[in-house]
Write a protein that holds these residues in place. Structure first.
Motif, short mmCIF file in Angstrom:
data_model
loop_
_atom_site.label_atom_id
_atom_site.label_comp_id
_atom_site.label_asym_id
_atom_site.label_seq_id
_atom_site.Cartn_x
_atom_site.Cartn_y
_atom_site.Cartn_z
N PRO A 122 -12.57 -10.64 33.72
CA PRO A 122 -13.30 -9.50 33.71
C PRO A 122 -11.98 -8.24 33.85
O PRO A 122 -11.50 -7.45 34.28
N ALA A 123 -13.57 -7.56 32.48
CA ALA A 123 -12.36 -6.27 31.96
C ALA A 123 -10.83 -6.23 32.09
O ALA A 123 -10.45 -5.15 31.61
N MET A 153 -8.40 4.37 28.47
CA MET A 153 -8.29 4.85 29.20
C MET A 153 -9.61 4.85 29.28
O MET A 153 -10.32 5.88 30.30
N PHE A 154 -10.60 4.53 29.36
CA PHE A 154 -12.07 4.17 28.46
C PHE A 154 -13.20 3.48 29.84
O PHE A 154 -14.10 2.88 30.06
N SER A 155 -11.41 2.61 30.30
CA SER A 155 -12.34 1.49 30.95
C SER A 155 -11.28 1.94 32.75
O SER A 155 -10.20 2.15 32.24
N PHE A 156 -11.14 0.66 33.23
CA PHE A 156 -10.37 1.01 34.73
C PHE A 156 -8.92 -0.04 34.31
O PHE A 156 -9.29 -0.91 33.66
N GLY A 157 -8.54 -0.18 35.21
CA GLY A 157 -7.30 -0.92 35.13
C GLY A 157 -6.52 -0.29 34.38
O GLY A 157 -5.31 -0.84 33.51
N ALA A 158 -6.24 1.35 33.84
CA ALA A 158 -6.02 1.24 32.59
C ALA A 158 -4.33 1.60 32.54
O ALA A 158 -3.68 1.18 30.90
N LEU A 159 -3.83 2.43 33.79
CA LEU A 159 -2.59 1.98 33.91
C LEU A 159 -1.75 0.91 33.32
O LEU A 159 -0.36 1.37 32.70
N LYS A 160 -1.60 -0.15 34.25
CA LYS A 160 -1.77 -1.33 33.80
C LYS A 160 -1.62 -2.11 32.39
O LYS A 160 -1.27 -2.34 31.90
#
Length: 307
Positions: A122-123, A153-160
């Motif tokens: 998911p995502a 950057m417009f979604s969650f978990g961007a750093l990984k």
């Protein structure tokens, strides 16, 4: 005219209401009665064999959604147990990841009576050591990486997801302890197509012109090196549901994540939903048919790689 490439059409199936920006079981009814039939009829028209990744949640609520895809000759894959942001695979412990994978796999296998071998998070949220968990759960294919895609950057978990920047572009067997690198594990990673911009249903709807340009660049690349196309869309992009409220649910803890991942992303994603998305998507499928691409499921693609 010879076949010039391989195209994997993939679909993530969940109870996300794009219009209302939240998970809700009622959206599953729209997916059952509108989204899936519309997509399946379109795939029949263009002789597409696709892969559908289902969350365990929607599969338990509406098992007929899973059956209708399988009975039309498409592959059934896992999209995890739930699409809750708090339960993303990159924040779960290894033990929780394994539990979610095994449960979702069993739910789907019980519905169709066939083995589930393909997975998408998911995502598209995974951590580096995820191949070990996938193998332990009995999966063979993953499609959660999107190489050289820059909108994280417009979604969650961007750093990984920054690991996408250096991930291989063509399908690859991963390292045992790093899903973003080539190695000798038994997990085949089939990256979602991107070239700065993602080649996905959302981008297709909100920026049709840029999407066509992205597709053309990807097509030139495929002619040069044989890289596979992997398109991602969702049946809930093709439903017409009612808006419950104008308020945007806050899913992120910090304000920047809320602004980018909730507010701005939501405002972009509601463009060209429902029936309005069908002719746009039809042009994408027609392109691959006209260019003599071969439509393959993730499972078929894996079998070709391992023969």
């Amino acid at each position: 005219m010879p076949i010039k490439g391989k195209c994997l059409i993939t679909n993530d199936v969940e109870t996300t209401s794009i219009l209302n920006h939240k998970l809700r079981d009622k959206t599953g009814e729209y997916v059952l009665n509108q989204g899936m039939p519309r997509l399946l009829d379109l795939y029949d028209k263009y002789e597409v064999k696709a892969t559908f990744f289902f969350t365990g949640h929607i599969a338990k609520l509406y098992p007929q959604i899973v059956k209708m895809a399988y009975e039309r000759g498409h592959e059934v894959g896992s999209h995890g147990l739930t699409h809750e942001v708090s339960q993303a695979f990159d924040v779960l412990s290894p033990e929780e990841q394994l539990s979610h994978l095994v449960q979702s796999k069993h739910i789907l296998e019980d519905i169709i009576g066939d083995e589930i071998v393909s997975f998408r998070a998911p995502a598209a949220r995974v951590d580096k050591k995820f191949p070990m968990i996938l193998s332990e759960a009995g999966f063979k294919v993953d499609s959660s990486v999107s190489s050289q895609r820059l909108d994280m950057m417009f979604s969650f978990g961007a750093l990984k997801k920054l690991n996408w920047l250096t991930a291989p572009r063509k399908a690859y067997f991963t390292k045992v302890d790093n899903i973003f690198r080539k190695g000798d594990s038994q997990i085949l990673e089939v990256p979602i197509s991107a070239m700065v911009f993602p080649y996905i249903g959302t981008f297709m709807r909100i920026a049709p012109f840029l999407n066509r340009m992205t597709k053309q660049v990807l097509y030139w690349e495929t002619l040069c090196n044989g890289r596979q196309f992997v398109f991602l869309t969702h049946p809930n992009e093709f439903i017409d549901e009612e808006r419950e409220t104008n308020e945007i649910e806050r899913r992120a803890n910090n304000y920047i994540s809320y602004l980018l991942g909730d507010v701005i992303r939501h405002k972009m994603k509601v463009k060209n939903l429902g029936e309005k998305a069908l002719p746009i998507y039809q042009r994408e499928l027609a392109f691959f048919q006209e260019k003599k691409f071969e439509f393959l499921t993730c499972k078929d693609f894996y079998n070709r790689k391992t023969q």
